[in-house]
Design a protein around this motif. Structure first.
Motif, short mmCIF file in Angstrom:
data_model
loop_
_atom_site.label_atom_id
_atom_site.label_comp_id
_atom_site.label_asym_id
_atom_site.label_seq_id
_atom_site.Cartn_x
_atom_site.Cartn_y
_atom_site.Cartn_z
N ILE A 91 0.81 -1.41 0.56
CA ILE A 91 0.11 -0.23 -0.14
C ILE A 91 0.97 1.23 0.28
N THR A 92 1.81 1.35 1.12
CA THR A 92 2.66 2.41 0.73
C THR A 92 3.37 2.18 -0.44
N ALA A 93 4.30 1.87 -1.00
CA ALA A 93 4.97 1.75 -1.52
C ALA A 93 4.27 2.17 -2.82
N THR A 94 2.66 1.84 -3.22
CA THR A 94 1.97 1.89 -3.85
C THR A 94 2.00 3.34 -3.68
N ILE A 95 1.34 3.89 -2.51
CA ILE A 95 1.22 5.64 -2.46
C ILE A 95 2.45 6.35 -3.18
N GLY A 96 3.53 5.81 -3.02
CA GLY A 96 5.26 6.86 -3.00
C GLY A 96 5.46 6.61 -4.41
N ILE A 97 5.09 6.15 -4.93
CA ILE A 97 5.51 5.59 -6.89
C ILE A 97 4.54 6.10 -7.75
N ILE A 98 3.24 6.17 -6.55
CA ILE A 98 1.70 7.33 -7.37
C ILE A 98 2.72 8.69 -7.81
N PHE A 99 3.18 9.00 -6.04
CA PHE A 99 2.94 9.85 -6.46
C PHE A 99 4.39 10.82 -6.96
N ALA B 247 2.06 12.30 1.03
CA ALA B 247 2.56 10.75 1.18
C ALA B 247 2.26 9.85 1.62
N THR B 248 2.80 10.71 3.25
CA THR B 248 3.12 9.60 4.66
C THR B 248 2.05 9.80 4.81
N HIS C 213 1.72 -1.36 9.85
CA HIS C 213 3.16 -1.88 9.24
C HIS C 213 4.43 -0.83 9.26
N PRO C 214 4.67 -0.27 10.85
CA PRO C 214 5.62 0.78 10.56
C PRO C 214 6.65 1.19 9.58
N PRO C 215 7.59 -0.02 9.93
CA PRO C 215 8.48 0.00 8.40
C PRO C 215 8.06 0.18 7.37
N ALA C 216 6.93 0.14 6.91
CA ALA C 216 6.11 0.73 5.72
C ALA C 216 6.04 2.22 5.35
N GLY C 217 6.29 2.43 6.47
CA GLY C 217 5.63 3.53 6.29
C GLY C 217 6.95 4.84 5.81
N ALA C 218 7.78 4.13 6.00
CA ALA C 218 9.47 5.03 5.14
C ALA C 218 8.88 4.76 3.66
N ASN C 219 8.31 4.38 3.03
CA ASN C 219 8.38 3.77 1.67
C ASN C 219 7.78 4.80 1.22
N PRO C 220 7.14 5.77 1.25
CA PRO C 220 6.57 6.47 0.25
C PRO C 220 7.37 7.71 -0.28
N ILE C 221 8.27 7.65 1.35
CA ILE C 221 9.65 8.95 1.35
C ILE C 221 10.54 8.58 0.62
N LEU C 222 11.66 7.05 0.65
CA LEU C 222 12.57 6.44 0.21
C LEU C 222 12.31 6.45 -1.21
N ILE C 223 11.44 6.01 -1.76
CA ILE C 223 10.60 5.97 -3.50
C ILE C 223 10.50 7.15 -3.76
#
Length: 153
Positions: A65-73, A87-88, A102-112
């Motif tokens: 979910i969070t990676a998808t949001i990051g990629i869309i942005f 996005a975060t 899942h707290p670590p997934a919260g970093a995905n949008p920023i990283l991506i």
């Protein structure tokens, strides 16, 4: 003594999972199999496997979910201070609403977003990484359970 044994099993499980991903990356140079949030995921999956935040549904879908949001942005909206924060926030909101926190997934949008990653990043490292951690985590949990049963007898 038992706590040290359980910690050793957890550490070994994290080692095995990350080693699988790291060696996969050397075999397939065109794909990325590691990202920093997977290290944080390993802490939950192997260290506190009974936590709701470490359950397979949370690990896999929280990352997706969070990676998808990051990629869309990154691909369609743009990256700036406001969109990084938005996005975060949307990632946190989405995980909570879907009960896949899942707290670590919260970093995905920023990283991506900072790396301007595309859709292939969703598969490697996000999905493959999360699934490998969950599968090795289940095997490690079985080893911990067996150790607990043996020491209790």
């Amino acid at each position: 003594m038992r706590e040290i044994q359980l910690a050793l099993i957890a550490g070994a499980g994290a080692f095995i999972a990350i080693a699988i991903l790291a060696f996969s990356q050397t075999i397939s140079a065109e794909h990325i199999f590691l990202m920093a949030p997977l290290g944080a995921t390993a802490v939950l999956v192997f260290g506190v496997p009974e936590s709701p935040l470490a359950q397979p549904k949370n690990v896999i879908f929280g990352h997706i979910i969070t990676a998808t949001i990051g990629i869309i942005f990154a691909q369609y909206i743009g990256v700036n201070e406001f969109t990084l924060a938005l996005a975060t926030g949307l990632g946190v909101f989405s995980m909570l609403v879907t009960k896949t926190t899942h707290p670590p997934a919260g970093a995905n949008p920023i990283l991506i977003m900072l790396a301007l990653e595309g859709w292939s990043f969703l598969f490697t490292p996000v999905i493959i990484g999360a699934v490998v951690l969950v599968l090795v985590g289940k095997a490690t949990l079985a080893a911990k359970t067996k150790l607990t049963t043996i020491t209790a007898a």
